[in-house]
Write an enzyme that holds these catalytic residues in place. Sequence first.
Site, PDB file in Angstrom:
ATOM      1  N   GLU A  48      14.393  35.683  35.216  1.00 56.11           N
ATOM      2  CA  GLU A  48      14.308  36.722  34.190  1.00 56.11           C
ATOM      3  C   GLU A  48      12.928  37.356  34.174  1.00 56.11           C
ATOM      4  OE1 GLU A  48      16.916  37.787  32.388  1.00 56.11           O
ATOM      5  OE2 GLU A  48      18.139  36.365  33.502  1.00 56.11           O
ATOM      6  N   ARG A  86      28.881  46.060  33.063  1.00 55.10           N
ATOM      7  CA  ARG A  86      28.198  46.378  34.320  1.00 55.10           C
ATOM      8  C   ARG A  86      29.160  46.080  35.454  1.00 55.10           C
ATOM      9  NH1 ARG A  86      23.108  42.441  33.588  1.00 55.10           N
ATOM     10  NH2 ARG A  86      24.910  41.088  33.300  1.00 55.10           N
ATOM     11  N   ARG A 105      25.405  44.808  38.419  1.00 52.88           N
ATOM     12  CA  ARG A 105      24.886  43.439  38.429  1.00 52.88           C
ATOM     13  C   ARG A 105      25.225  42.874  39.795  1.00 52.88           C
ATOM     14  NH1 ARG A 105      23.633  38.754  38.848  1.00 52.88           N
ATOM     15  NH2 ARG A 105      23.255  37.283  37.185  1.00 52.88           N
TER      16      ARG A 105
END
Length: 170
Positions: free
Chosen positions: A69, A104, A61
């Site tokens: 998004e 992540r 990330r």
Amino acid sequence: MDQQGEDIMHRQPLRVALAALLSLLLTATAHAATFQGRVVSVADGDTVTVLTDGNTQLRVRLANIDCPERGGQPWGRKAREAAAALVAGRQVRVETSGKDRYERYIGTIYVDGLNVNTQLVRDGHCWVYTRYNQDPALPALQAEAKAAERGLWSLPPAERLEPWLWRRRH
């Protein structure tokens, strides 16, 4: 109690505090790492998968930024395409600062010396993630992109909604 016993009692809280601080520092740095590999997947503008030189896939990330998004937010698809143009199939170096709640790695990605996180802000494909930002240069780069109406800043103001607010609404 003798003087030596009193000295030991007074030093005990200090030792406990120092041990706790040392433990915290070791935990924080235990997650920091640098690795290299090839980007094999770009999920969206701020999340990629890197196949390391050790043949392990790691999700990353991108630190300090938040892209629209992909699933319906204006500019989401274009942000993903912009990230893919910079990193897809490329050899990268990732400097991590830990992991998020989804396990992540949080990291800054470099391709041939180019800071990808910074470039995405400069090109107007994402917001500076003000809640988590650790890079003092990013807000000015975002302001420049906005003033020049680059990337998502070319959208009508009504369509520019920070991803963290968009996620809450959807």
